[in-house]
Design an enzyme around this catalytic site. Structure first.
Site, PDB file in Angstrom:
ATOM      1  N   TYR A 180       0.836  -1.212   0.000  1.00 24.62           N
ATOM      2  CA  TYR A 180       0.000   0.000   0.000  1.00 24.62           C
ATOM      3  C   TYR A 180       0.860   1.248   0.000  1.00 24.62           C
ATOM      4  O   TYR A 180       1.039   1.894   1.023  1.00 24.62           O
ATOM      5  CB  TYR A 180      -0.879  -0.040   1.266  1.00 24.62           C
ATOM      6  CG  TYR A 180      -2.002   0.988   1.298  1.00 24.62           C
ATOM      7  CD1 TYR A 180      -2.903   1.101   0.256  1.00 24.62           C
ATOM      8  CD2 TYR A 180      -2.166   1.826   2.390  1.00 24.62           C
ATOM      9  CE1 TYR A 180      -3.943   2.025   0.303  1.00 24.62           C
ATOM     10  CE2 TYR A 180      -3.213   2.761   2.453  1.00 24.62           C
ATOM     11  CZ  TYR A 180      -4.093   2.844   1.395  1.00 24.62           C
ATOM     12  OH  TYR A 180      -5.126   3.754   1.437  1.00 24.62           O
ATOM     13  N   ARG A 185      -1.648   8.011  -3.949  1.00 23.60           N
ATOM     14  CA  ARG A 185      -2.523   7.019  -3.308  1.00 23.60           C
ATOM     15  C   ARG A 185      -3.855   7.637  -2.893  1.00 23.60           C
ATOM     16  O   ARG A 185      -3.911   8.820  -2.573  1.00 23.60           O
ATOM     17  CB  ARG A 185      -1.783   6.473  -2.076  1.00 23.60           C
ATOM     18  CG  ARG A 185      -2.380   5.208  -1.512  1.00 23.60           C
ATOM     19  CD  ARG A 185      -1.497   4.665  -0.404  1.00 23.60           C
ATOM     20  NE  ARG A 185      -1.594   5.450   0.825  1.00 23.60           N
ATOM     21  CZ  ARG A 185      -0.798   5.293   1.875  1.00 23.60           C
ATOM     22  NH1 ARG A 185       0.180   4.395   1.846  1.00 23.60           N
ATOM     23  NH2 ARG A 185      -0.946   6.035   2.953  1.00 23.60           N
ATOM     24  N   ASP A 186      -4.893   6.805  -2.871  1.00 20.78           N
ATOM     25  CA  ASP A 186      -6.212   7.220  -2.396  1.00 20.78           C
ATOM     26  C   ASP A 186      -6.713   8.423  -3.215  1.00 20.78           C
ATOM     27  O   ASP A 186      -7.143   9.439  -2.669  1.00 20.78           O
ATOM     28  CB  ASP A 186      -6.139   7.584  -0.899  1.00 20.78           C
ATOM     29  CG  ASP A 186      -7.471   7.334  -0.180  1.00 20.78           C
ATOM     30  OD1 ASP A 186      -8.352   6.674  -0.763  1.00 20.78           O
ATOM     31  OD2 ASP A 186      -7.631   7.811   0.963  1.00 20.78           O
ATOM     32  N   SER A 192      -6.187   8.869   3.226  1.00 22.66           N
ATOM     33  CA  SER A 192      -5.033   7.975   3.188  1.00 22.66           C
ATOM     34  C   SER A 192      -4.030   8.362   2.120  1.00 22.66           C
ATOM     35  O   SER A 192      -3.295   7.514   1.616  1.00 22.66           O
ATOM     36  CB  SER A 192      -5.502   6.521   3.006  1.00 22.66           C
ATOM     37  OG  SER A 192      -6.035   6.035   4.211  1.00 22.66           O
ATOM     38  N   ASP A 232      -8.235  -0.089  -2.802  1.00 23.80           N
ATOM     39  CA  ASP A 232      -8.976   1.008  -3.477  1.00 23.80           C
ATOM     40  C   ASP A 232      -8.441   1.455  -4.831  1.00 23.80           C
ATOM     41  O   ASP A 232      -9.155   2.137  -5.578  1.00 23.80           O
ATOM     42  CB  ASP A 232      -9.087   2.273  -2.593  1.00 23.80           C
ATOM     43  CG  ASP A 232      -9.962   2.054  -1.371  1.00 23.80           C
ATOM     44  OD1 ASP A 232     -10.506   0.936  -1.227  1.00 23.80           O
ATOM     45  OD2 ASP A 232     -10.098   2.980  -0.565  1.00 23.80           O
ATOM     46  N   ASP A 410      -9.645   5.176  10.349  1.00 23.26           N
ATOM     47  CA  ASP A 410      -9.825   5.273   8.891  1.00 23.26           C
ATOM     48  C   ASP A 410      -9.475   6.657   8.375  1.00 23.26           C
ATOM     49  O   ASP A 410      -9.242   6.826   7.169  1.00 23.26           O
ATOM     50  CB  ASP A 410     -11.290   4.999   8.525  1.00 23.26           C
ATOM     51  CG  ASP A 410     -11.700   3.578   8.826  1.00 23.26           C
ATOM     52  OD1 ASP A 410     -10.900   2.656   8.592  1.00 23.26           O
ATOM     53  OD2 ASP A 410     -12.842   3.373   9.301  1.00 23.26           O
TER      54      ASP A 410
END
Ligand code: BGC
Length: 455
Positions: A180, A185-186, A192, A232, A410
Site C-alpha cells: 500500500y 494514493r487514495d 489515506s 482502493d 480510517d
C-alpha cells in the site's frame, strides 16, 4: 537580574505555558501540527507517519521498533489455515505455486506491531472484563500494512521470526501483508494520501519500494507470504476517472500494480488484488467493467498463478452474508459480499481470470449502521466480526480474513489536517478521530464491546 536575563528566563518558560503536554493517545507532532510536542508522563511521542505523531502509553509502543520476540504464540485454532501440520519440515518454495488454497495447512503469523498496539491499548482500559477481551484481539491474525517504505524492514524482522518459529515448531507459517504505497494514493479521497506523488518521481520510488519488499522475501524462501494488493486503487479506476487525480493516476496505477504483481510473483507471493466491495463495484453498472479491468491486470502479470484472485471489503463494514439487506443497499442485487463475489467470480472466469477471493470481516460484526452505503470512515457502533477462517462455506472464497487492524483509524475528523476528508465528519462517523492508520482508543473499545461473535 538584568532585564536581558529576565527576558531569557521568561522565554524559557513560554514553551511550557503555550504548549501543555498531550494526553495519552493525543497528537504530539506531524506536518502542520502546532500543539504540544511532548506527552504526559507514562507515554511517549511516537511518529506514526509524516502527518501524525501520537502519545502512546509506555516506552515500547508502536512506531518504535518492536522486538519480534514479544509476539505472542499464534493459537492454531484462530489461524485461517485451521490446524497446522505439526512435525513436517517446511517445504521449499518453488516458482510453481502449490495447487489450491494458499492458507490451507499454514498458521498465520501474528503481527508484533499490532500486538504492541493492542497491549498498550489494553493497559489503558480499567474495566477488567473489557481489558481481557481487548487483550485477546492480539491472538487474532491481522494483516500488516506496508504503508510506507520505512515499514519494509519490519517485514524482514517478521519473516525471520516466522522462519524461526517454523523451524522450532514444525508449523508452517504464513505472513500476511498489505502492499500500500502507490504514488498519488487514495486518489478519490484524502484520508489515506501517501508519501509518493506522481509529479515527484513516485513511479520510480514505488518500484524501489517493491524491490525492497522482494529483497526481504527472497531471504526467507521457507516462509509463505500472502499479500493484498493496493486497497482502493483499481476500484478507483473503475468508477472515479471523473476525479482529476484518479484520471491522472490511471496509467501509473496500472503500470505500478503490474510491476508489483510480476515482482511479487517472482518470489512466490500469493496475491489478491483489492476489489472494493459490494456497495462499490457490486452495482450492476460497475461489475462488468470491474471484471474486465481485473482480468486485464491478471494478464499483465502474465496470468501468474500466484495472482490468486481478489480481496473484497478491505477496511469496510459489509456483511459476508447479510441476514436481510441493509436498507441502504436498496437497488443493488449484490447487497452483501457473498452476492458480490458470486456475481463477479463467473465474470472473471469468462474473462480468463479464474479468481479466488478473500473477504475482510474484521469490523463487520454489527450491521445496518450506516446512513449511506458509501460511508467508510470510523463507522459508529461497529464491532469485530467473524474470525479468520478457511471454513467459508463458499468454494470461491479461500478465507475470511482481518485486513484492517481494528483500532487503527480510517481518517481524521480534524478539518484543518491536510488529509481531512469530510466523510470522517458525517453523522455515522465516530468523532473526534485521529489520522488514518493511527491508534483510536475509543473506537477500539467499541469494536471490542460490540464484537460479534463476542470476544
Ligand atoms: C491508512 C494506513 C494504515 C491502514 C491500516 C489506512 O487507512 O492510510 O496508513 O496502515 O489504514 O490501518
Amino acid at each position: 537580574m538584568s532585564k536581558f536575563a529576565s527576558l531569557l528566563a521568561l522565554l524559557a518558560v513560554v514553551p511550557s505555558l503555550a504548549y501543555a503536554q498531550s494526553p495519552v493517545y493525543g497528537q504530539c507532532g506531524g506536518i502542520g501540527w502546532t500543539g504540544a510536542t511532548t506527552c504526559v508522563s507514562g507515554s511517549v511521542c511516537s511518529k506514526q507517519n509524516d502527518y501524525y505523531s501520537q502519545c502512546i502509553p509506555g516506552a515500547g509502543a508502536p512506531g518504535t521498533t518492536v522486538a519480534p520476540t514479544t509476539a505472542p504464540t499464534a493459537p492454531a485454532t484462530s489461524a485461517p489455515g485451521g490446524s497446522p501440520t505439526t512435525g513436517s519440515a517446511p517445504s521449499a518454495p518453488s516458482s510453481t505455486p502449490a495447487a489450491g488454497n494458499p492458507f490451507t495447512g499454514f498458521q498465520v503469523y501474528l503481527s508484533p506491531y499490532y500486538a504492541a498496539e493492542i497491549a498498550a491499548s489494553a493497559a489503558a482500559i480499567t474495566d477488567s472484563s473489557l481489558q481481557a477481551k481487548a487483550a485477546s484481539v492480539a491472538n487474532i491474525p491481522t494483516f500488516t500494512w506496508l504503508d510506507s517504505v520505512s515499514k519494509v524492514p519490519d517485514l524482514g524482522t517478521y519473516l525471520a521470526d516466522a522462519s524461526a518459529i517454523q523451524t522450532k515448531t514444525g508449523q508452517k507459517q504464513l505472513v500476511p501483508i498489505v502492499v500500500y504505497d502507490l504514488p498519488d494514493r487514495d486518489c478519490a479521497a484524502k484520508a489515506s494520501n501517501g508519501e509518493f506523488s506522481i509529479a515527484d518521481g513516485g513511479a520510480e520510488k514505488y518500484k524501489d519500494y517493491i524491490d525492497q519488499i522482494v529483497a526481504q522475501i527472497k531471504q526467507f524462501p521457507d516462509v509463505r507470504v500472502v499479500a493484498v494488493i493496493e486497497p482502493d486503487s483499481l476500484a478507483n479506476l473503475v468508477t472515479n476517472l471523473n476525479v482529476q487525480k484518479c484520471a491522472n493516476a490511471e496509467a501509473t496505477y496500472k503500470a505500478s500494480v503490474t510491476y508489483a504483481l510480476q515482482q511479487l510473483s517472482s518470489v512466490g507471493v500469493y496475491q489478491y488484488m483489492d476489489a472494493g466491495h459490494a456497495g462499490w463495484l457490486g452495482w450492476p453498472a460497475n461489475i462488468q467493467p470491474a471484471a474486465t479491468l481485473f482480468a486485464e491486470m491478471f494478464k499483465s502479470a502474465n496470468s501468474s498463478p500466484f495472482v490468486r484472485g481478489l480481496a473484497t471489503n478491505v477496511a469496510n463494514y459489509n456483511a459476508l452474508t447479510a441476514a436481510s439487506p441493509d436498507p441502504i443497499t436498496q437497488g443493488n442485487p449484490n447487497y452483501d459480499e457473498s452476492h458480490y463475489i458470486n456475481a463477479l467470480g463467473p465474470m472473471l472466469q469468462s474473462a480468463g481470470f479464474p479468481a479466488q477471493f478473500v473477504v475482510d470481516q474484521g469490523r463487520a460484526g454489527q450491521q445496518n449502521l450506516r446512513q449511506q452505503w458509501g460511508d467508510w470512515c470510523n463507522i459508529k457502533g461497529a464491532g469485530f466480526g467473524t474470525r479468520p477462517t478457511t471454513s467459508t462455506g463458499n468454494p470461491l472464497i479461500d478465507a475470511i480474513i482481518w485486513v484492517k487492524p481494528g483500532g487503527e483509524s480510517d481518517g481524521t475528523s480534524n478539518s484543518s489536517s491536510p488529509r481531512y476528508d469530510s466523510t470522517c465528519s458525517l453523522s455515522d462517523a465516530t468523532i473526534p478521530a485521529p489520522e488514518a492508520g493511527t491508534w483510536f482508543q475509543a473506537y477500539f473499545e467499541t469494536l471490542v464491546s460490540k464484537a460479534n461473535p463476542p470476544l
